[in-house]
Design an enzyme around this catalytic site. Structure first.
Site: not given
Length: 299
Positions: A85, A94-96, A224-225, A234-235
């Site tokens: 990140q 991470c979903g996306n 998001e952290r 965010c997925g």
């Protein structure tokens, strides 16, 4: 001495070699990523991945992204995925991001329409297809985990209604920890409201924070952290919001989640959650040798 000559002398032992590193830029509903293909060999040394992500994600001085995806081989699955990140931390999932990685891998011929990806959150099954001329992926997000040790969150039992400042907070792990807050109005100062919850001592590893407005669909905003800011989508946050809403009886087994960057479809089959959404390739390119040199000088 020319830049190329300086680079050959000064960077010969640098972990960022080779200098002309290729990458792809993709996004899932505006949640954007730099993807580095390390299927054949490591291009960014393990010791350098953290600072590589910090530098490259900077939007004014780097490529700009919400994270760097490293596509790797795996002994346990068809592919491996790691996500670093903008603050240099490594996220479990991470979903996306996994949809973006799936698009790249599928179009590169590494996989067919069904395959598994190894992440720090476990093995994730994926199915890909075209929908109205666009790429879509259906991701098996597993069973959302509500018990506090699995989030992780301090204390016994599930975290389904705890006061944190002015907000009532629920929490769930959908690959990463999420704090979910239902609100009547999404017109809030998320940079003021989210950090105290993201950094609350209840969450020993921190948490993403989702503000959710329920209705015929779920409208969400996510802090998001790791990004330490709001992202367009965010997925895992969409799955977290749908999971909590379903448990509270606000939605059924199919949920439309509207993020700032676009819609995601969340389906539940018994206790398991599935996320479906698009991914878009923005461009493929190579980092200029001058940029490699600037990374070396600055870090």
């Amino acid at each position: 001495m020319k830049l190329a000559e300086i680079s050959e002398v000064e960077l010969k032992d640098d972990p960022f070699l080779p200098h002309s590193l290729g990458f792809a830029k993709l996004h899932g509903n505006g949640n954007d990523f730099i993807l580095v293909d390390e299927i054949s060999r490591e291009l960014v040394a393990e010791s350098a991945k953290r600072r590589f992500a910090i530098a490259c994600c900077r939007r004014s001085f780097g490529i700009g992204a919400d994270g760097v995806l490293f596509l790797a081989s795996s002994q346990r699955a068809d592919l491996g995925m790691r996500l670093f990140q903008p603050d240099g931390s490594e996220a479990e999932m991470c979903g996306n991001g996994i949809r973006c990685l799936a698009k790249y891998a599928w179009e590169s011929g590494y996989v067919g329409q069904s395959f598994d990806v190894e992440t720090l959150a476990g093995i994730i099954p994926i199915q890909v297809r075209e929908r109205d001329g666009s790429f879509w992926a259906r991701v098996d997000m597993g069973v959302p985990r509500f018990n506090r040790p699995s989030i992780p969150a301090c204390g016994p039992g599930d975290l389904m209604d705890e006061q944190m400042g002015e907000f009532r907070v629920c929490a769930v792990n959908t690959g990463v920890p999420h704090a979910v807050i239902f609100v009547d109005d999404l017109d809030i100062d998320i940079y003021e409201a989210a950090p105290p919850i993201r950094n609350c001592s209840v969450f020993p590893e921190g948490a993403n924070v989702d503000f959710v407005k329920p209705g015929s669909s779920l409208q969400i905003r996510t802090f998001e952290r790791g990004v330490e800011g709001e992202t367009f989508s965010c997925g895992t946050g969409a799955v977290a919001s749908a999971s909590v809403a379903r448990r509270m009886g606000l939605v059924g087994d199919e949920v439309l989640v509207e993020t700032k960057g676009g819609p995601l479809i969340i389906n539940f089959e018994k206790d398991k959650a599935f996320m479906e959404g698009p991914a878009v390739t923005v461009y493929s390119a190579e980092m200029d040798e001058e940029y490699w040199w600037s990374l070396f000088r600055e870090m």
